[in-house]
Design a protein around this motif. Structure first.
Motif, PDB file in Angstrom:
ATOM      1  N   SER A 118       8.206   1.418  -0.610  1.00 39.26           N
ATOM      2  CA  SER A 118       7.855   0.902   0.711  1.00 39.26           C
ATOM      3  C   SER A 118       6.388   1.156   0.992  1.00 39.26           C
ATOM      4  O   SER A 118       5.766   2.037   0.390  1.00 39.26           O
ATOM      5  N   ALA A 119       5.860   0.376   1.899  1.00 41.48           N
ATOM      6  CA  ALA A 119       4.481   0.581   2.333  1.00 41.48           C
ATOM      7  C   ALA A 119       4.397   1.918   3.061  1.00 41.48           C
ATOM      8  O   ALA A 119       5.386   2.408   3.608  1.00 41.48           O
ATOM      9  N   GLU A 178       0.874  -1.161   0.000  1.00 37.39           N
ATOM     10  CA  GLU A 178       0.000   0.000   0.000  1.00 37.39           C
ATOM     11  C   GLU A 178       0.917   1.217   0.000  1.00 37.39           C
ATOM     12  O   GLU A 178       1.396   1.656   1.034  1.00 37.39           O
ATOM     13  N   LEU A 179       1.187   1.729  -1.202  1.00 40.50           N
ATOM     14  CA  LEU A 179       2.152   2.806  -1.377  1.00 40.50           C
ATOM     15  C   LEU A 179       1.584   4.137  -0.912  1.00 40.50           C
ATOM     16  O   LEU A 179       0.379   4.362  -0.959  1.00 40.50           O
ATOM     17  N   VAL A 225      10.438  -2.404   0.697  1.00 39.07           N
ATOM     18  CA  VAL A 225      10.292  -2.558   2.141  1.00 39.07           C
ATOM     19  C   VAL A 225       8.859  -2.982   2.398  1.00 39.07           C
ATOM     20  O   VAL A 225       7.933  -2.192   2.271  1.00 39.07           O
ATOM     21  N   GLU A 226       8.690  -4.257   2.743  1.00 37.63           N
ATOM     22  CA  GLU A 226       7.347  -4.789   2.960  1.00 37.63           C
ATOM     23  C   GLU A 226       6.852  -4.500   4.375  1.00 37.63           C
ATOM     24  O   GLU A 226       5.727  -4.074   4.575  1.00 37.63           O
ATOM     25  N   ASN A 227       7.699  -4.766   5.345  1.00 35.03           N
ATOM     26  CA  ASN A 227       7.379  -4.465   6.741  1.00 35.03           C
ATOM     27  C   ASN A 227       8.682  -4.200   7.482  1.00 35.03           C
ATOM     28  O   ASN A 227       9.740  -4.161   6.881  1.00 35.03           O
ATOM     29  N   ARG A 228       8.609  -4.055   8.781  1.00 38.30           N
ATOM     30  CA  ARG A 228       9.812  -3.707   9.551  1.00 38.30           C
ATOM     31  C   ARG A 228      10.841  -4.835   9.592  1.00 38.30           C
ATOM     32  O   ARG A 228      11.995  -4.591   9.895  1.00 38.30           O
ATOM     33  N   ASP A 229      10.423  -6.044   9.285  1.00 37.89           N
ATOM     34  CA  ASP A 229      11.326  -7.190   9.369  1.00 37.89           C
ATOM     35  C   ASP A 229      11.853  -7.645   8.010  1.00 37.89           C
ATOM     36  O   ASP A 229      12.872  -8.332   7.958  1.00 37.89           O
TER      37      ASP A 229
END
Length: 138
Positions: A103-104, A44-45, A63-67
């Motif tokens: 990234s999201a 979700e840009l 960057v999908e999530n923090r991990d």
């Protein structure tokens, strides 16, 4: 008296125009197709009203999530990303070559800055950020 024709009419279908038309259709659809370069990761840009087109490049960081951070389609963590960027064979000095960073929209700003620092440390100064075009109400 009834005469018979010696030559019978031969019906030959010329396939050359058909092949030409099919070839032109194939070329048309190949040229007009939109190629998606993202590695199949749904994000979700963030939105921007001043979005411009980004050139296709060999190095895309997602960057999908923090991990999880993807370099092209290979997943890495924030700890392993610097080594992956350092070993990536991509010449940042080529004219017109840049890195695409997407990234999201809920990713912390500090994480984006950390990735930009990793890229700049390895010589990648031209970085494009991917956003969605938002509709401006006037």
């Amino acid at each position: 008296m009834k005469f018979q024709r010696r030559l019978k009419p031969q019906v030959v279908v010329d396939l050359t125009p058909l092949i030409d038309v099919v070839f032109q259709l194939v070329v048309f659809f190949m040229v007009s197709s939109v190629f998606n370069t993202s590695p199949g990761i749904e994000l979700e840009l963030p939105e921007s009203s001043t979005t411009t087109s980004v050139a296709i490049t060999e190095m895309i960081i997602t960057v999908e999530n923090r991990d999880t951070v993807y370099l092209n389609s290979i997943p890495y963590t924030m700890e392993t990303l610097p080594d992956a960027v350092a070993s990536f064979e991509f010449d940042p000095t080529d004219e017109g070559e840049n890195v695409v960073l997407e990234s999201a929209k809920d990713i912390p700003y500090q994480m984006i800055i950390t990735i930009l620092d990793v890229l700049r440390y390895n010589g990648y100064d031209a970085v494009s950020l991917v956003t969605l075009r938002s509709e401006v109400d006037e």
